[in-house]
Design a protein around this motif. Structure first.
Motif: not given
Length: 235
Positions: A73-87
């Motif tokens: 879902i985050l990737e779909g909004a172009d969010i690539t920050e590793k920590r955020h994706l990991q959480e």
């Protein structure tokens, strides 16, 4: 009042863009206020369903805090920050919230769809978060809405928090219908897939999830292409 970050749009569904810690701060604030505050962890399936179903989209718009349940879902909004994706991948927020309920011995009411799910969920909480007092459990059928019985059970149990592990759109529609009469501090909708019973997915379930994620990515690409074309035509 904690000011949340901006919402990100994924297939026209607004999702709060915040870290697990920020979401947790907001949750603690909700636990100290009345009436019931609504938090939903949404999955790829729910987002795709809601993008086609205005009624479900409206239900999600009424939610106080909409959090991504899958990193796609985050990737779909172009969010690539590793920590955020990991959480998101490690379910950090959900773990923090359960620890908080456990530490403070809050009373929790579980909503599930089957007896088997109820048992698995109860066992999971007993093993890992024994400080949580399970005040009660109720089965909610996705088709037959016996709301009165469920609401009376929740209200009679003097519950601090309702955790709903139901399918979309039944989960979102239930809280929209009953929000004004539910005596609890927080409603946390985690979706059917977050019930511990589904953690060990079968090969078939993994396959379905894989296909759904592929379709989701395709939909995101289609939407981006359309937006780019619109922008080009506007100039």
């Amino acid at each position: 009042m904690i000011v949340m970050n901006e919402k990100i749009q994924v297939l026209n569904i607004g999702i709060d863009d915040c870290t697990a810690k920020e979401a947790m701060k907001q949750t603690v604030e909700y636990m100290g206020t009345e009436p019931v505050s609504v938090i939903e962890l949404v999955t790829v399936d729910t987002v795709m369903y809601a993008s086609e179903e205005p009624k479900l989209r409206e239900s999600i718009e009424c939610v106080d805090l909409v959090l991504p349940g899958e990193k796609e879902i985050l990737e779909g909004a172009d969010i690539t920050e590793k920590r955020h994706l990991q959480e998101v991948e490690q379910r950090t927020y959900l773990r923090m919230f359960l620890r908080y309920l456990h530490k403070n011995h809050f009373r929790v009411f579980l909503l599930v769809e089957t007896e088997e799910e109820a048992e698995a969920f109860y066992q999971y909480l007993e093993e890992r978060y024994s400080g949580i007092q399970v005040a009660g459990m109720a089965k909610v059928s996705p088709t037959d809405s016996a709301d009165d019985l469920v609401v009376n059970a929740v209200n009679g149990a003097e519950t601090d928090c309702v955790i709903a592990a139901l399918s979309a759109p039944a989960e979102q529609e239930f809280i929209v219908r009953n929000r004004s009469i539910l005596n609890a501090r927080v409603w946390l909708g985690i979706g059917k897939g977050e019930n511990p019973i589904y953690r060990s997915r079968s090969r078939m379930q993994k396959m379905v999830q894989f296909i759904n994620h592929k379709i989701f990515k395709r939909e995101i690409e289609k939407k981006r292409k359309k937006e780019m074309e619109t922008a080009v035509n506007a100039h």
